[in-house]
Design a protein around this motif. Structure first.
Motif, PDB file in Angstrom:
ATOM      1  N   THR A  92       0.665  -0.786  -0.314  1.00  0.00           N
ATOM      2  CA  THR A  92      -0.445  -0.396  -0.678  1.00  0.00           C
ATOM      3  C   THR A  92       0.887   1.389  -0.073  1.00  0.00           C
ATOM      4  O   THR A  92       0.047   2.635   0.419  1.00  0.00           O
ATOM      5  CB  THR A  92      -1.037  -0.409   1.946  1.00  0.00           C
ATOM      6  N   SER A  93       2.315   1.060  -0.025  1.00  0.00           N
ATOM      7  CA  SER A  93       2.805   2.282  -0.119  1.00  0.00           C
ATOM      8  C   SER A  93       2.747   3.366  -1.483  1.00  0.00           C
ATOM      9  O   SER A  93       2.358   2.969  -2.061  1.00  0.00           O
ATOM     10  CB  SER A  93       4.378   2.326   0.074  1.00  0.00           C
ATOM     11  N   SER A  94       3.358   4.100  -1.105  1.00  0.00           N
ATOM     12  CA  SER A  94       3.469   5.079  -3.279  1.00  0.00           C
ATOM     13  C   SER A  94       3.724   5.994  -2.238  1.00  0.00           C
ATOM     14  O   SER A  94       5.071   6.431  -1.813  1.00  0.00           O
ATOM     15  CB  SER A  94       1.676   6.098  -2.278  1.00  0.00           C
ATOM     16  N   MET A  95       5.033   6.442  -3.914  1.00  0.00           N
ATOM     17  CA  MET A  95       5.900   7.727  -4.264  1.00  0.00           C
ATOM     18  C   MET A  95       5.724   8.184  -5.285  1.00  0.00           C
ATOM     19  O   MET A  95       5.008   8.181  -5.905  1.00  0.00           O
ATOM     20  CB  MET A  95       7.135   6.840  -4.106  1.00  0.00           C
ATOM     21  N   GLU A  96       6.331   9.164  -4.881  1.00  0.00           N
ATOM     22  CA  GLU A  96       6.257  10.997  -5.983  1.00  0.00           C
ATOM     23  C   GLU A  96       6.804  10.178  -6.566  1.00  0.00           C
ATOM     24  O   GLU A  96       8.128  10.350  -6.547  1.00  0.00           O
ATOM     25  CB  GLU A  96       6.485  12.151  -4.969  1.00  0.00           C
ATOM     26  N   ILE A  97       6.781  10.453  -8.677  1.00  0.00           N
ATOM     27  CA  ILE A  97       7.226  10.811  -9.474  1.00  0.00           C
ATOM     28  C   ILE A  97       7.267  11.716 -10.190  1.00  0.00           C
ATOM     29  O   ILE A  97       6.488  12.836  -9.941  1.00  0.00           O
ATOM     30  CB  ILE A  97       6.677   9.407 -10.211  1.00  0.00           C
ATOM     31  N   TYR A  98       7.455  12.053 -11.810  1.00  0.00           N
ATOM     32  CA  TYR A  98       7.067  12.615 -12.190  1.00  0.00           C
ATOM     33  C   TYR A  98       7.403  12.563 -13.403  1.00  0.00           C
ATOM     34  O   TYR A  98       7.820  11.110 -14.038  1.00  0.00           O
ATOM     35  CB  TYR A  98       8.849  14.094 -12.425  1.00  0.00           C
ATOM     36  N   LEU A  99       5.582  12.667 -14.351  1.00  0.00           N
ATOM     37  CA  LEU A  99       5.178  11.863 -15.645  1.00  0.00           C
ATOM     38  C   LEU A  99       5.939  13.417 -16.842  1.00  0.00           C
ATOM     39  O   LEU A  99       5.065  14.649 -16.331  1.00  0.00           O
ATOM     40  CB  LEU A  99       3.897  12.324 -15.833  1.00  0.00           C
ATOM     41  N   ILE A 100       5.891  12.369 -17.116  1.00  0.00           N
ATOM     42  CA  ILE A 100       6.456  13.285 -18.645  1.00  0.00           C
ATOM     43  C   ILE A 100       5.445  12.868 -20.408  1.00  0.00           C
ATOM     44  O   ILE A 100       5.864  11.890 -20.960  1.00  0.00           O
ATOM     45  CB  ILE A 100       7.590  13.965 -19.581  1.00  0.00           C
ATOM     46  N   LEU A 101       4.219  13.712 -20.636  1.00  0.00           N
ATOM     47  CA  LEU A 101       3.690  12.592 -22.101  1.00  0.00           C
ATOM     48  C   LEU A 101       3.753  13.857 -23.240  1.00  0.00           C
ATOM     49  O   LEU A 101       3.819  14.544 -23.262  1.00  0.00           O
ATOM     50  CB  LEU A 101       2.273  12.631 -21.112  1.00  0.00           C
ATOM     51  N   PHE A 102       4.526  12.987 -24.055  1.00  0.00           N
ATOM     52  CA  PHE A 102       4.521  13.163 -25.380  1.00  0.00           C
ATOM     53  C   PHE A 102       3.958  13.219 -25.851  1.00  0.00           C
ATOM     54  O   PHE A 102       2.768  11.870 -25.512  1.00  0.00           O
ATOM     55  CB  PHE A 102       6.110  12.859 -26.020  1.00  0.00           C
ATOM     56  N   ASN A 103       3.436  13.049 -27.695  1.00  0.00           N
ATOM     57  CA  ASN A 103       2.414  13.156 -28.384  1.00  0.00           C
ATOM     58  C   ASN A 103       2.758  10.845 -28.157  1.00  0.00           C
ATOM     59  O   ASN A 103       1.914  10.158 -29.204  1.00  0.00           O
ATOM     60  CB  ASN A 103       3.117  13.637 -29.737  1.00  0.00           C
ATOM     61  N   ASN A 104       4.153  10.147 -28.725  1.00  0.00           N
ATOM     62  CA  ASN A 104       4.203   9.279 -28.071  1.00  0.00           C
ATOM     63  C   ASN A 104       4.826   8.534 -27.864  1.00  0.00           C
ATOM     64  O   ASN A 104       5.068   7.102 -27.771  1.00  0.00           O
ATOM     65  CB  ASN A 104       5.137   9.125 -29.592  1.00  0.00           C
ATOM     66  N   MET A 105       5.122   8.866 -26.591  1.00  0.00           N
ATOM     67  CA  MET A 105       5.545   8.074 -25.048  1.00  0.00           C
ATOM     68  C   MET A 105       5.621   8.297 -24.217  1.00  0.00           C
ATOM     69  O   MET A 105       5.151  10.089 -23.894  1.00  0.00           O
ATOM     70  CB  MET A 105       7.263   7.964 -25.485  1.00  0.00           C
ATOM     71  N   LEU A 106       5.372   8.317 -23.309  1.00  0.00           N
ATOM     72  CA  LEU A 106       4.839   8.346 -21.737  1.00  0.00           C
ATOM     73  C   LEU A 106       6.342   8.148 -21.142  1.00  0.00           C
ATOM     74  O   LEU A 106       7.172   7.166 -20.620  1.00  0.00           O
ATOM     75  CB  LEU A 106       3.944   8.128 -20.742  1.00  0.00           C
ATOM     76  N   LEU A 107       7.357   9.257 -20.706  1.00  0.00           N
ATOM     77  CA  LEU A 107       7.909   9.144 -19.146  1.00  0.00           C
ATOM     78  C   LEU A 107       7.985   8.771 -17.839  1.00  0.00           C
ATOM     79  O   LEU A 107       7.415   9.609 -17.671  1.00  0.00           O
ATOM     80  CB  LEU A 107       9.369  10.121 -19.732  1.00  0.00           C
ATOM     81  N   TYR A 108       8.278   8.024 -17.281  1.00  0.00           N
ATOM     82  CA  TYR A 108       8.104   7.744 -15.474  1.00  0.00           C
ATOM     83  C   TYR A 108       9.801   7.712 -14.855  1.00  0.00           C
ATOM     84  O   TYR A 108      10.618   7.543 -15.091  1.00  0.00           O
ATOM     85  CB  TYR A 108       7.157   6.009 -15.553  1.00  0.00           C
ATOM     86  N   CYS A 109       9.267   8.605 -14.089  1.00  0.00           N
ATOM     87  CA  CYS A 109      10.714   9.424 -13.705  1.00  0.00           C
ATOM     88  C   CYS A 109      10.630   9.433 -12.266  1.00  0.00           C
ATOM     89  O   CYS A 109       9.797   9.842 -11.771  1.00  0.00           O
ATOM     90  CB  CYS A 109      10.609  11.293 -15.024  1.00  0.00           C
ATOM     91  N   VAL A 110      12.389   9.455 -11.547  1.00  0.00           N
ATOM     92  CA  VAL A 110      12.038   9.513 -10.517  1.00  0.00           C
ATOM     93  C   VAL A 110      12.963  10.899  -9.911  1.00  0.00           C
ATOM     94  O   VAL A 110      13.967  10.825 -10.647  1.00  0.00           O
ATOM     95  CB  VAL A 110      12.373   8.063  -9.797  1.00  0.00           C
ATOM     96  N   PRO A 111      13.294  11.605  -8.719  1.00  0.00           N
ATOM     97  CA  PRO A 111      14.184  12.663  -8.151  1.00  0.00           C
ATOM     98  C   PRO A 111      14.971  11.522  -7.727  1.00  0.00           C
ATOM     99  O   PRO A 111      15.677  10.780  -8.126  1.00  0.00           O
ATOM    100  CB  PRO A 111      13.278  13.219  -7.212  1.00  0.00           C
ATOM    101  N   LYS A 112      16.660  12.910  -8.704  1.00  0.00           N
ATOM    102  CA  LYS A 112      17.927  12.812  -7.962  1.00  0.00           C
ATOM    103  C   LYS A 112      18.334  13.427  -7.573  1.00  0.00           C
ATOM    104  O   LYS A 112      18.047  15.193  -7.780  1.00  0.00           O
ATOM    105  CB  LYS A 112      18.382  11.680  -9.431  1.00  0.00           C
TER     106      LYS A 112
END
Length: 592
Positions: A249-269
């Motif tokens: 049941t845990s969750s983590m904050e991520i950053y989503l970037i949606l383009f017209n042809n792909m989705l990037l699932y990103c994590v902070p560094k």
């Protein structure tokens, strides 16, 4: 300092009738606009240039602010306004303006460069008004003059941005009042189409530059992630969101970037220079699905499912959730529509040649010198460890690993022949779970040269180098119709993967100083530290390339028409009429 403006000849506007009133409005606004252009070009720009010549501030700053306003001023003051003035003086005998506008309207495309540079001009102006006291004093002095009408330089610079849409509106009103059988209707409608196209060019240039600027910001935020800065990528939506874990049941904050042809699932560094992220997963839009989910512990959740990954996400609010879902649904819908169009356009060729006719008729063999890499695994050929072989079913040039199969071919009396892996499983009907290209994901460079050459704005051989001191390499260059602002470089005309791509938007086109290494048919593309040297076989071929590239670098889409007949491997092919290539190419290069 006193401002001086050139005066235009005047006469009594004693015409009547609704169409004529619209012409009078056009003429009056044009006079006022030319006065404003004079103010920008001959007053602000001239005074600042004079001061820059004394070394107070760089002259490049002035050029960066005023862009091509001098050319715009010359066009309106010496051509468009005098043409309207003359025609209005002859209105009784020649009551029309469509012919004048149809002749001169194509020059309005020069506004794309001004509009594209506008945001940069505003930034430079603000920066140097704060940095240089003398720079600021000159501007303040001119703005205090009566001719400025208590308006700032920024306000006056906005007028060229708004001028082309103004012509479009005035001409539409003129046509509404013009009788259907009026002799001027045909030319007026033609000029309206040209002006509307010029307005579209300006708007397109703005959108492309804004998109490219945003892509650069994302590129830096992701630490130089490959394939991001490409004009074919269009940013749809980005933002922080929570990802729910699949096993607990845990969750983590991520950053989503949606383009017209792909989705990037990103994590902070960790970073000391602003927000930075690492791309954890790329999810292609092809086959993607999005749906709402119900979770008692976590409200505002939804699920994004793709071939590579399924993500359960939690938005910050119900409205945020709806915005994300709408963005995904619209992106998926547009992608599917384009994909279906492509499938229907290519279905006949794929089905009849690659499947229905496979093994039933002898294929055309791709020539050895038309490829530099295996057309299946994309590994480069070499004379010792990876030699060229032909698939007897499809005619592709492949390496020994990709041709280590045999199948009976009907066109050869059902004898066993060497075939590639893909053809082997199609012909034998066997299934294979392994990907033909070792599971590698398809990248931006993995577009077949033959595929884009047959539907290109321009393609052909050029000598290329990124270092002036090193010898050039002969490469097959293509500017595809579907991606007319990008130059693809291949080793040969049938390669299945490009060596590199050059997004032309924003590059400077320059002549190369003649030397032993660079003949007069050379030119170069330069943007910041990136420099590409090219040499054409002839001056005519060079000017053909310049005619297209000089448009692409300022965001204009080259016009594509039916290509000339000929062997693509032996000559440069331009998908438009060649009548004005030399003149157009040289003029465009001079303007840059």
């Amino acid at each position: 300092m006193t401002l001086f403006f050139s005066t235009q000849c005047s006469f009594s506007l004693n015409v009547s009738g609704f169409p004529a009133r619209h012409v009078i409005e056009l003429l009056q606004t044009e006079r006022a606009y030319v006065t404003r252009l004079y103010l920008l070009d001959q007053v602000f720009c001239t005074k600042l240039t004079e001061e820059a010549g004394k070394g107070t501030f760089p002259v490049e700053v002035v050029k960066g602010i005023f862009s091509n306003v001098g050319s715009i001023h010359t066009f309106h003051s010496q051509f468009l306004l005098p043409g309207l003035e003359t025609r209005m003086s002859q209105w009784d005998s020649t009551p029309r303006i469509g012919d004048i506008l149809a002749q001169l309207a194509p020059f309005l495309r020069m506004y794309a460069e001004y509009v594209k540079n506008f945001d940069n001009a505003m930034d430079l102006l603000k920066q140097w008004m704060e940095r240089s006291a003398q720079f600021n004093a000159i501007i303040q002095d001119i703005q205090s003059q009566e001719a400025c009408g208590n308006l700032t330089l920024q306000h006056h610079m906005l007028e060229p941005v708004q001028r082309v849409p103004r012509y479009e509106m005035l001409l539409k009103d003129y046509l509404k009042k013009l009788p259907e059988d009026d002799p001027d209707r045909s030319q007026a409608e033609k000029s309206l189409n040209i002006i509307s196209m010029a307005a579209t060019h300006s708007n397109t240039a703005i959108r492309k530059m804004e998109n490219l600027k945003k892509l650069m910001e994302i590129y830096e935020m992701l630490g130089g992630e490959e394939d991001i800065v490409n004009p074919s990528n269009e940013l749809i939506k980005e933002g922080q969101i929570l990802k729910l874990a699949a096993r607990n049941t845990s969750s983590m904050e991520i950053y989503l970037i949606l383009f017209n042809n792909m989705l990037l699932y990103c994590v902070p560094k960790f970073s000391l220079v602003g927000q930075r992220f690492t791309v954890r997963t790329r999810v292609g839009v092809e086959g993607m699905k999005v749906l709402e989910t119900s979770n008692d512990d976590y409200p505002h959740t939804f699920q994004v499912s793709g071939k590579e990954r399924t993500l359960e996400l939690q938005a910050s609010s119900e409205q945020d959730k709806e915005d994300w879902i709408k963005a995904f649904q619209k992106t998926i819908e547009i992608f599917q529509q384009k994909n279906e169009t492509f499938k229907s356009a290519s279905k006949e060729v794929v089905d009849e040649v690659s499947v229905k006719e496979l093994g039933k008729r002898a294929p055309r063999w791709i020539r050895d010198n038309e490829v530099t890499m295996c057309m299946k695994c994309k590994e480069p050929f070499n004379p010792l460890t990876r030699r060229r072989h032909h698939c007897r079913a499809c005619g592709y040039v492949v390496c020994y690993k990709c041709s280590d199969y045999k199948a009976s071919l009907r066109y050869d009396g059902n004898k066993l022949n060497k075939v590639c892996k893909d053809c082997y499983f199609i012909l034998t009907g066997r299934m294979d779970a392994e990907e033909p290209v070792s599971g590698k994901k398809r990248g931006i460079l993995e577009i077949e040269a033959a595929q884009v050459s047959g539907n290109s704005v321009l393609c052909g051989f050029l000598q290329h180098s990124t270092d002036r001191t090193k010898p050039c390499q002969r490469v097959w260059c293509v500017i595809p119709q579907h991606d007319a602002l990008v130059l693809y470089l291949y080793g040969a005309p049938q390669d299945v993967k490009a060596q590199c791509t050059i997004p032309l938007l924003g590059y400077q086109v320059e002549d190369v100083q003649r030397s032993l290494d660079h003949p007069p048919t050379s030119f170069r593309l330069r943007q910041s530290k990136s420099v590409h040297y090219f040499t054409a076989d002839t001056e005519e071929v060079k000017l053909r390339w310049l005619g297209v590239i000089c448009k692409a670098v300022i965001g204009e889409m080259p016009e594509c028409q039916t290509p000339d007949d000929g062997d693509l491997a032996n000559e440069t092919t331009l998908n438009q009429h060649p009548s004005n290539h030399s003149k157009h190419g040289s003029n465009m290069l001079a303007s840059l």
